[in-house]
Write an enzyme that holds these catalytic residues in place. Structure first.
Site, mmCIF file in Angstrom:
data_model
loop_
_atom_site.group_PDB
_atom_site.id
_atom_site.type_symbol
_atom_site.label_atom_id
_atom_site.label_comp_id
_atom_site.label_asym_id
_atom_site.label_seq_id
_atom_site.Cartn_x
_atom_site.Cartn_y
_atom_site.Cartn_z
ATOM 1 N N TYR A 1 31.186 37.316 -59.233
ATOM 2 C CA TYR A 1 31.413 35.879 -59.380
ATOM 3 C C TYR A 1 31.938 35.273 -58.087
ATOM 4 O O TYR A 1 31.453 34.225 -57.624
ATOM 5 C CB TYR A 1 32.399 35.633 -60.525
ATOM 6 C CG TYR A 1 32.548 34.176 -60.899
ATOM 7 C CD1 TYR A 1 31.534 33.517 -61.593
ATOM 8 C CD2 TYR A 1 33.682 33.456 -60.559
ATOM 9 C CE1 TYR A 1 31.664 32.175 -61.938
ATOM 10 C CE2 TYR A 1 33.820 32.120 -60.901
ATOM 11 C CZ TYR A 1 32.806 31.485 -61.588
ATOM 12 O OH TYR A 1 32.932 30.162 -61.922
ATOM 13 N N SER B 1 32.914 26.563 -57.501
ATOM 14 C CA SER B 1 34.101 26.981 -58.251
ATOM 15 C C SER B 1 35.234 27.130 -57.252
ATOM 16 O O SER B 1 34.995 27.229 -56.037
ATOM 17 C CB SER B 1 33.831 28.326 -58.937
ATOM 18 O OG SER B 1 35.029 28.928 -59.396
#
Length: 254
Positions: A153, A140
Site C-alpha cells: 500500500y 493517501s
C-alpha cells in the site's frame, strides 16, 4: 460547467459512493466503475436523486481493455468526460516485507498504481481532445510515510503521487488539470480492515490508537474527502495543477 460528466472508478466503495452522491446532488451525471457488479447495483440503489443520471460499468482497472471500454462507453454515451476521479484501490494484507508474498505485493501495486496509470493513459487523450478536464487521483497519507506491515500500500501510493505530478506536467498545456487527494483515517470499510489486520483480537484498541495520532482527534468521513474532490473538479481550482491535497485531520502537519 453545469451538468458535468463525472467518471468515478472504485465507485462502489465508501469514498467513491459519497463522491458520486455529492456530484449527483450538484446536478451532474455520474458514471460509476467497479469490478464488483453486484456492489455497483447496490450503490446505485443507495444513491439519492435522479437515477437516470447514474450509469454503471463493470470493469477491472488493471485490465487495459476494460479501461479502454469504460472510457469509450462513457464518451459514446455522453460525448465527453469532464471529471475523472481515479479512485479504485485496496489496502492489502498486513504483513512485514520478509513475510509478504510477491504475488500479493504485485496485486496491490497492480490495482493501486497500474490502475491509476491506465486510467490516466486513456482519459487524458479524451480530455485533451476536448481542451478541458479535471482528473483527481486517489493518493493517501501513505504517499508520504512508511508503515510497518503495509509495504504494498505504501509503495503504491508513493507511486500515485509521482504519477500525479508527472501527468500534471504532461497535460497542463492542453487544458487538463491533474491533482490528487491524500486522505488518512477515513471511516470506511478499508479503515475497518486496517484495524482488524493490525489488531485482530481487539480492533477497537487499534481504532483508538489511530485516533491518538490524529490532531483533530477523530476519523474523517467520506463526505469530507468528496468535498475536496468537488473543489478540485471545479473552476474554483482552475490554477491548481499537480497538487496532493491532504484530508487527514492534521496528520501531515504534526
Amino acid at each position: 460547467m453545469a451538468d458535468k460528466i463525472v467518471l468515478i472508478t472504485g465507485g462502489a466503495g465508501g469514498i467513491g459512493m459519497e463522491t458520486a452522491q455529492q456530484f449527483l446532488d450538484d446536478g451532474d451525471t455520474i458514471v460509476l466503475v467497479d469490478v464488483d457488479e453486484e456492489a455497483l447495483s447496490s450503490t446505485k440503489d443507495t444513491l439519492n436523486g435522479d437515477k437516470d443520471k447514474v450509469k454503471l460499468i463493470q470493469a477491472d482497472v488493471t485490465n487495459e481493455d476494460d479501461v479502454k471500454n469504460y472510457v469509450k462507453d462513457t464518451v459514446n454515451t455522453y460525448g465527453r468526460i469532464d471529471v475523472f476521479f481515479n479512485n479504485a484501490g485496496v489496502n492489502g494484507p498486513f504483513k512485514n516485507i520478509k513475510d509478504l508474498e510477491k504475488e500479493t505485493f504485485e496485486k496491490v501495486m497492480s490495482i493501486n498504481t497500474t490502475g491509476i496509470f491506465l486510467g490516466l493513459k486513456h482519459v487524458i487523450p479524451q480530455m485533451e481532445s476536448q481542451k478541458h478536464g479535471s482528473i483527481i487521483n486517489a493518493a493517501s497519507n501513505a504517499a508520504y510515510i512508511g508503515s510497518p506491515g503495509m509495504a504494498g500500500y505504501i509503495a503504491s501510493k508513493h507511486a500515485v503521487a509521482g504519477l500525479t505530478k508527472t501527468a500534471a506536467l504532461e497535460a497542463a498545456q492542453n487544458g487538463v488539470r491533474v491533482n490528487a487527494v491524500a486522505p488518512a483515517a477515513i471511516d470506511t470499510q478499508m479503515l475497518t480492515s486496517i484495524q482488524q489486520n493490525t489488531s485482530p483480537d481487539d480492533p477497537g484498541a487499534a481504532a483508538e490508537a489511530i485516533k491518538q495520532g490524529i490532531p483533530a482527534g477523530r476519523f474523517g468521513m467520506p463526505k469530507e474527502v468528496a468535498q475536496v474532490v468537488m473543489f478540485l473538479a471545479s473552476d474554483k481550482a482552475s490554477f491548481v495543477y499537480g497538487s496532493l491535497y491532504n484530508v487527514d485531520g492534521g496528520m501531515q502537519a504534526d
